[in-house]
Design a protein around this motif. Structure first.
Motif, PDB file in Angstrom:
ATOM      1  N   GLU A 187       0.830  -1.208   0.000  1.00 18.10           N
ATOM      2  CA  GLU A 187       0.000   0.000   0.000  1.00 18.10           C
ATOM      3  C   GLU A 187       0.865   1.258   0.000  1.00 18.10           C
ATOM      4  O   GLU A 187       0.556   2.245  -0.675  1.00 18.10           O
ATOM      5  CB  GLU A 187      -0.920   0.000   1.227  1.00 18.10           C
ATOM      6  N   GLN A 191       0.862   4.059  -2.859  1.00 14.53           N
ATOM      7  CA  GLN A 191       0.647   5.459  -2.523  1.00 14.53           C
ATOM      8  C   GLN A 191       1.803   6.317  -3.012  1.00 14.53           C
ATOM      9  O   GLN A 191       1.598   7.431  -3.522  1.00 14.53           O
ATOM     10  CB  GLN A 191       0.486   5.604  -1.000  1.00 14.53           C
ATOM     11  N   LYS A 194       1.445   6.790  -6.702  1.00 19.09           N
ATOM     12  CA  LYS A 194       0.424   7.798  -6.987  1.00 19.09           C
ATOM     13  C   LYS A 194       0.972   9.204  -6.762  1.00 19.09           C
ATOM     14  O   LYS A 194       0.727  10.115  -7.556  1.00 19.09           O
ATOM     15  CB  LYS A 194      -0.803   7.566  -6.105  1.00 19.09           C
TER      16      LYS A 194
END
Length: 244
Positions: A187, A191, A194
């Protein structure tokens, strides 16, 4: 790694200190002496006393070595040494406590502490050492393990079963913890991707805006230059008309 080893070094020192206290209580101050007599626990032979002293010294020596390794910042070797320190401290507690069953709970305490290292290998090493202690001790030095030579083997098997279950539970905890850590890492990476993509898009947009501004600025300068040229030509035409 350093902070984890420091914490476990403190924990190991506490368990070793607990071992020392139990040896003092039983061997110097006669703690639970009446109860031991009722239970049929007899004094140790010179050979068993020597072995008891050996069990007493080993975790102390391991702790000292661990301390020096920590001071020299050799942290890679510390988890194994601290695991051995905790394991042999528990064995020392049992031997120093006249083999009373109650002191066998220290095994579960130690395994719970070792989970903190998040290592299957260390759990396995400690479990194997405890298994050797139990099976070897039952036949070679039962008084240091069970307090008496008349301890039923079936009861020892109960110890072994719960030792295996505890090790399995520890392994399960480590597995779940590693899985959760992996998911968190995935995760985190997503992230981060992104964020990097967003930064790249913002950078691209900013560059486009900057290029547009530069183009407008250049266009404005060209317009000013053209206006000046047109004004100069107009003045020349006026002068020609006036002179004619």
């Amino acid at each position: 790694m350093g902070s984890r080893n420091k914490t476990m070094l403190i924990v190991s020192a506490f368990v070793v200190l607990l071992s020392v206290v139990i040896h003092l209580l039983h061997r110097v101050f006669g703690f639970l002496e009446t109860y031991l007599i009722i239970q049929g626990v007899t004094p140790l032979s010179p050979g068993l006393q020597l072995l008891q002293n050996l069990f007493f010294i080993v975790p102390i020596l391991l702790l000292i070595v661990s301390f020096f390794l920590f001071k020299k910042e050799k942290h890679d070797q510390l988890p194994l040494l601290l695991t051995l320190t905790l394991t042999f401290a528990s064995i020392s507690i049992i031997a120093g406590g006249d083999g009373l069953v109650e002191y066998h709970f220290s095994i579960f305490m130690v395994l719970a502490f070792i989970i903190f290292f998040n290592s299957f290998k260390l759990i396995l090493i400690s479990t194997v050492i405890f298994a050797i202690q139990h099976f070897g001790g039952y036949f070679l030095f039962p008084q240091l393990l069970c307090g008496t030579e008349n301890y039923a083997f079936s009861l020892l098997m109960i110890h072994a079963v719960f030792l295996i279950l505890m090790s399995g539970a520890a392994s399960l905890i480590i597995t779940l913890q590693n899985r959760a850590t992996s998911l968190m890492q995935i995760e985190k990476e997503k992230q981060q991707e992104k964020e990097e993509l967003l930064v790249a898009q913002l950078t691209k947009t900013a560059n486009q805006v900057l290029n547009t501004v530069l183009q407008l600025k250049e266009g404005s300068q060209e317009s000013k230059l053209a206006s000046r040229k047109l004004l100069l030509r107009s003045k020349k035409w006026l002068q020609v008309l006036i002179s004619s």
